[in-house]
Design a protein around this motif. Sequence first.
Motif, PDB file in Angstrom:
ATOM      1  N   SER A  66       0.996  -1.104  -0.124  1.00  0.00           N
ATOM      2  CA  SER A  66      -0.037   0.044   0.079  1.00  0.00           C
ATOM      3  C   SER A  66       1.019   1.326   0.090  1.00  0.00           C
ATOM      4  O   SER A  66       2.096   1.202   0.288  1.00  0.00           O
ATOM      5  N   THR A  67       0.345   2.326  -0.411  1.00  0.00           N
ATOM      6  CA  THR A  67       1.027   3.710  -0.489  1.00  0.00           C
ATOM      7  C   THR A  67       0.309   4.907  -0.081  1.00  0.00           C
ATOM      8  O   THR A  67      -0.898   4.778  -0.251  1.00  0.00           O
ATOM      9  N   ASP A  68       0.735   5.926   0.448  1.00  0.00           N
ATOM     10  CA  ASP A  68       0.148   7.181   0.588  1.00  0.00           C
ATOM     11  C   ASP A  68       0.578   8.189  -0.300  1.00  0.00           C
ATOM     12  O   ASP A  68       0.144   9.302  -0.458  1.00  0.00           O
ATOM     13  N   SER A  69       1.227   7.549  -1.274  1.00  0.00           N
ATOM     14  CA  SER A  69       1.679   8.423  -2.451  1.00  0.00           C
ATOM     15  C   SER A  69       1.913   7.528  -3.465  1.00  0.00           C
ATOM     16  O   SER A  69       2.908   7.260  -4.106  1.00  0.00           O
ATOM     17  N   PHE A  70       0.987   7.408  -4.262  1.00  0.00           N
ATOM     18  CA  PHE A  70       1.151   6.337  -5.552  1.00  0.00           C
ATOM     19  C   PHE A  70       1.825   6.918  -6.763  1.00  0.00           C
ATOM     20  O   PHE A  70       2.714   6.306  -7.480  1.00  0.00           O
ATOM     21  N   LYS A  71       1.849   8.137  -6.993  1.00  0.00           N
ATOM     22  CA  LYS A  71       2.415   8.816  -8.047  1.00  0.00           C
ATOM     23  C   LYS A  71       4.045   8.596  -7.511  1.00  0.00           C
ATOM     24  O   LYS A  71       4.728   8.521  -8.528  1.00  0.00           O
ATOM     25  N   ALA A  72       4.265   9.045  -6.390  1.00  0.00           N
ATOM     26  CA  ALA A  72       5.677   8.971  -5.886  1.00  0.00           C
ATOM     27  C   ALA A  72       6.160   7.703  -5.962  1.00  0.00           C
ATOM     28  O   ALA A  72       7.521   7.643  -6.410  1.00  0.00           O
ATOM     29  N   LEU A  73       5.280   6.691  -5.622  1.00  0.00           N
ATOM     30  CA  LEU A  73       6.081   5.261  -5.476  1.00  0.00           C
ATOM     31  C   LEU A  73       6.330   4.862  -7.189  1.00  0.00           C
ATOM     32  O   LEU A  73       7.363   4.396  -7.356  1.00  0.00           O
ATOM     33  N   CYS A  74       5.333   5.183  -8.089  1.00  0.00           N
ATOM     34  CA  CYS A  74       5.516   4.931  -9.558  1.00  0.00           C
ATOM     35  C   CYS A  74       6.895   5.531  -9.926  1.00  0.00           C
ATOM     36  O   CYS A  74       7.767   5.208 -10.675  1.00  0.00           O
ATOM     37  N   VAL A  83       3.076  -7.979  -5.943  1.00  0.00           N
ATOM     38  CA  VAL A  83       1.933  -7.137  -5.956  1.00  0.00           C
ATOM     39  C   VAL A  83       0.828  -8.256  -5.843  1.00  0.00           C
ATOM     40  O   VAL A  83       0.462  -9.014  -6.237  1.00  0.00           O
ATOM     41  N   PRO A  84      -0.138  -7.848  -4.649  1.00  0.00           N
ATOM     42  CA  PRO A  84      -1.254  -8.874  -4.651  1.00  0.00           C
ATOM     43  C   PRO A  84      -2.198  -8.641  -5.702  1.00  0.00           C
ATOM     44  O   PRO A  84      -2.322  -7.619  -6.252  1.00  0.00           O
ATOM     45  N   ALA A  85      -2.678  -9.918  -5.988  1.00  0.00           N
ATOM     46  CA  ALA A  85      -3.702 -10.014  -7.199  1.00  0.00           C
ATOM     47  C   ALA A  85      -5.034  -8.969  -7.083  1.00  0.00           C
ATOM     48  O   ALA A  85      -5.379  -8.483  -7.842  1.00  0.00           O
ATOM     49  N   GLY A  86      -5.247  -8.874  -5.855  1.00  0.00           N
ATOM     50  CA  GLY A  86      -6.335  -7.913  -5.334  1.00  0.00           C
ATOM     51  C   GLY A  86      -6.160  -6.604  -5.358  1.00  0.00           C
ATOM     52  O   GLY A  86      -6.965  -5.617  -5.299  1.00  0.00           O
ATOM     53  N   GLY A  87      -4.972  -6.180  -5.485  1.00  0.00           N
ATOM     54  CA  GLY A  87      -4.349  -4.563  -5.823  1.00  0.00           C
ATOM     55  C   GLY A  87      -4.050  -4.243  -4.517  1.00  0.00           C
ATOM     56  O   GLY A  87      -3.698  -4.809  -3.452  1.00  0.00           O
ATOM     57  N   ILE A  88      -4.014  -3.017  -4.317  1.00  0.00           N
ATOM     58  CA  ILE A  88      -3.525  -2.259  -3.242  1.00  0.00           C
ATOM     59  C   ILE A  88      -4.186  -0.883  -2.832  1.00  0.00           C
ATOM     60  O   ILE A  88      -4.763  -0.273  -3.673  1.00  0.00           O
ATOM     61  N   GLU A  89      -4.170  -0.508  -1.763  1.00  0.00           N
ATOM     62  CA  GLU A  89      -4.847   0.786  -1.278  1.00  0.00           C
ATOM     63  C   GLU A  89      -3.777   2.186  -1.270  1.00  0.00           C
ATOM     64  O   GLU A  89      -2.560   2.019  -1.053  1.00  0.00           O
ATOM     65  N   GLU A 123      -4.759   7.559  -3.969  1.00  0.00           N
ATOM     66  CA  GLU A 123      -5.714   7.727  -5.223  1.00  0.00           C
ATOM     67  C   GLU A 123      -6.866   6.709  -5.147  1.00  0.00           C
ATOM     68  O   GLU A 123      -7.391   6.631  -6.118  1.00  0.00           O
ATOM     69  N   GLY A 124      -7.116   5.982  -3.830  1.00  0.00           N
ATOM     70  CA  GLY A 124      -8.038   4.958  -3.922  1.00  0.00           C
ATOM     71  C   GLY A 124      -7.574   3.538  -4.184  1.00  0.00           C
ATOM     72  O   GLY A 124      -6.228   3.636  -4.340  1.00  0.00           O
ATOM     73  N   HIS A 125      -8.341   2.474  -4.296  1.00  0.00           N
ATOM     74  CA  HIS A 125      -7.904   1.573  -4.714  1.00  0.00           C
ATOM     75  C   HIS A 125      -7.301   1.381  -5.962  1.00  0.00           C
ATOM     76  O   HIS A 125      -7.925   1.806  -7.122  1.00  0.00           O
ATOM     77  N   SER A 134      -6.289  -1.614  -8.758  1.00  0.00           N
ATOM     78  CA  SER A 134      -5.861  -3.007  -9.030  1.00  0.00           C
ATOM     79  C   SER A 134      -4.691  -3.429  -9.476  1.00  0.00           C
ATOM     80  O   SER A 134      -3.552  -2.712  -9.479  1.00  0.00           O
ATOM     81  N   PHE A 135      -4.375  -4.738  -9.543  1.00  0.00           N
ATOM     82  CA  PHE A 135      -2.944  -5.282  -9.956  1.00  0.00           C
ATOM     83  C   PHE A 135      -2.551  -4.693 -11.371  1.00  0.00           C
ATOM     84  O   PHE A 135      -1.422  -4.077 -11.498  1.00  0.00           O
ATOM     85  N   ASP A 136      -3.386  -4.674 -12.149  1.00  0.00           N
ATOM     86  CA  ASP A 136      -3.341  -4.111 -13.732  1.00  0.00           C
ATOM     87  C   ASP A 136      -3.122  -2.690 -13.392  1.00  0.00           C
ATOM     88  O   ASP A 136      -2.136  -1.929 -14.141  1.00  0.00           O
ATOM     89  N   GLU A 137      -3.447  -1.937 -12.657  1.00  0.00           N
ATOM     90  CA  GLU A 137      -3.457  -0.241 -12.549  1.00  0.00           C
ATOM     91  C   GLU A 137      -2.079   0.005 -11.805  1.00  0.00           C
ATOM     92  O   GLU A 137      -1.594   0.888 -12.235  1.00  0.00           O
ATOM     93  N   VAL A 138      -1.577  -1.084 -11.018  1.00  0.00           N
ATOM     94  CA  VAL A 138      -0.329  -0.653 -10.473  1.00  0.00           C
ATOM     95  C   VAL A 138       0.542  -0.866 -11.576  1.00  0.00           C
ATOM     96  O   VAL A 138       1.575  -0.089 -11.694  1.00  0.00           O
ATOM     97  N   GLY A 139       0.738  -1.986 -12.382  1.00  0.00           N
ATOM     98  CA  GLY A 139       1.356  -2.148 -13.503  1.00  0.00           C
ATOM     99  C   GLY A 139       1.630  -0.963 -14.470  1.00  0.00           C
ATOM    100  O   GLY A 139       2.552  -0.695 -14.994  1.00  0.00           O
ATOM    101  N   ALA A 140       0.181  -0.631 -14.639  1.00  0.00           N
ATOM    102  CA  ALA A 140       0.048   0.608 -15.686  1.00  0.00           C
ATOM    103  C   ALA A 140       0.657   1.803 -15.239  1.00  0.00           C
ATOM    104  O   ALA A 140       1.314   2.594 -15.780  1.00  0.00           O
ATOM    105  N   GLY A 141       0.520   2.081 -13.640  1.00  0.00           N
ATOM    106  CA  GLY A 141       1.150   3.206 -13.105  1.00  0.00           C
ATOM    107  C   GLY A 141       2.626   3.297 -13.347  1.00  0.00           C
ATOM    108  O   GLY A 141       3.206   4.322 -13.669  1.00  0.00           O
ATOM    109  N   ILE A 142       3.279   2.100 -13.094  1.00  0.00           N
ATOM    110  CA  ILE A 142       4.710   2.190 -13.075  1.00  0.00           C
ATOM    111  C   ILE A 142       5.286   2.413 -14.564  1.00  0.00           C
ATOM    112  O   ILE A 142       6.009   3.092 -14.946  1.00  0.00           O
TER     113      ILE A 142
END
Length: 557
Positions: free
Chosen positions: A322-330, A353-359, A362-364, A366-374
């Motif tokens: 999980s993260t409190d700054s998804f943009k900065a993580l990516c 990365v969990p298959a169910g995604g992360i919090e 920017e909200g929840h 999904s796994f695919d959204e984490v990959g797309a963000g990076i």
Amino acid sequence: MTSTDWLATHRDRLDRALAAIRSRGYFSAFPESPSPRVYGENAAADGKAAFEQHLGTAYALQTPGANGSVVTEQSPFGLELNVEYPRTTESGLDELLAAAQRGLADWRKAGVDGRTGITLEILDRLHKRVFELANAVQHTSGQAFVMAFQAGGAHALDRALEAVAYAYEEMSRYPAEAVWEKPAKGDPIRMTKNFTVTGRGVALVIGCNTFPTWNSWPGLFASLVTGNAVVVKPHPLAVLPLAITVDVCREVLAEAGLDPNLVTLAAERPEDGLAKPLALRPEVKLIDFTGGSEFGEWLEQNATQATVFTEKAGVNAVIVDSTDSFKALCGNLAFTLSLYSGQMCTTTQNLFVPAGGIETDEGHKSFDEVGAGIAAAIGKLLGDDARAVEILGGIVNPAVINRLELATEYGDVVLESRAIKHPQYEDAVIRTPLLVAIDADDEGVYGRECFGPVSFLVRTADTKQSIELFRRTVAEGGAMTAGVYSTDEGVLELARDTALDVGVALSENLTGQVFVNQSAAFSDFHGTGANPAANATYTDGAYVASRFRVIQSRRHA
């Protein structure tokens, strides 16, 4: 100037280094910015000109026992190097090692202060040639120039100084002379005792292609300052940076009235296979090696007459919970995966990365959204080709390209690797990172190192499984670095404990301008020696203490 004069000249630098290794705070003795404001208006041009003077020439180094010459380097940027070096073959090892040993008695007599002064002077002169060295590192390793200047120049000098500081502290632990007095009937028994720090013999440094100075200098200078002779066997594709190093070492030793053959260069053709026979010689008592696990393990198992220090392959991982700054993580991970095209022993390979995604903030996701963000962050970072090449550098050898092409078949491609044209070097081979999504069951893929611009987004059942897989892959395959992103203190604590269990350094929630694949001399330990990726660390007391012995003599007072 004598060696003790050199110690006095550089005493402040040594004292600050000694203070830094005790405090673990920020310290750098050599400026990392190649700016003219730091080094002067002409430094960059003069250094490049000095580098270019080597091209197409025979490097004027003397290697005892040399047999002919070798020309083996190929610039990843396509520049014609054609530098010729004396060739060392197995038949010349008797002469080489005999020459290396001849100066050992005088080197011992130079004493702790004398040897330290000489090594500090060598580092100072290497610093004066830092732009020349940076060009040499760039065109043998494929690092972009600024990275070559920093990692191959300033940071490598810091790591070398760090090793000298640790060695000085360990060697100075014992008095040179003591009076021993034991009470007895009548007069006490009195003896005078001398304690002399003496080296082990000949040290062998086996260089690597990707970081010829950064990975070689700590061992080279740790062995030299503790009283050993050093034979430097460079990787055939990265000779010039270490030839310059050896040249400066020999120059300073000669000025000090010592045998310059205390440091020698053993260049070879790739087919010569010099490392094995050299490593097994009885005269060789210390070996420093950076490279693949197969040869590193061979050294550990077979070079039993020597103390062996190895840095090998590993499967570096980041746990994403999980993260409190998804943009900065990516953004942080994008730079981590892109720097030097992932051709670093510290680059993250596995992203759990969990298959169910992360919090996230920017909200929840999904796994695919984490990959797309990076992937999007990588695309933005490398969107301008002229800027991208200064981050990516060049691909160091064709084997990296082969691994990159094969990796597309391992799973679902989240981000394709693309070729980039270098605006200055049209023959440079440059590739952006490849990101592939695979399942947790595919441990046969992500459980081994895939060196280069390849990373795996590993789909796990949950964070608990991510940590279990992290534990297993590091315990079995080793790792130089690890990371975790989580807003849950329980997860952070579990990740921290797991990292301690498997012996790997951990970075937590990196979202700023510090990256998991970077380490700071005098503060961060590089490697731990506590997992299969390396059996030692840059640098600590253990790294230097076994390179010398304290021999005593005693007599009645």
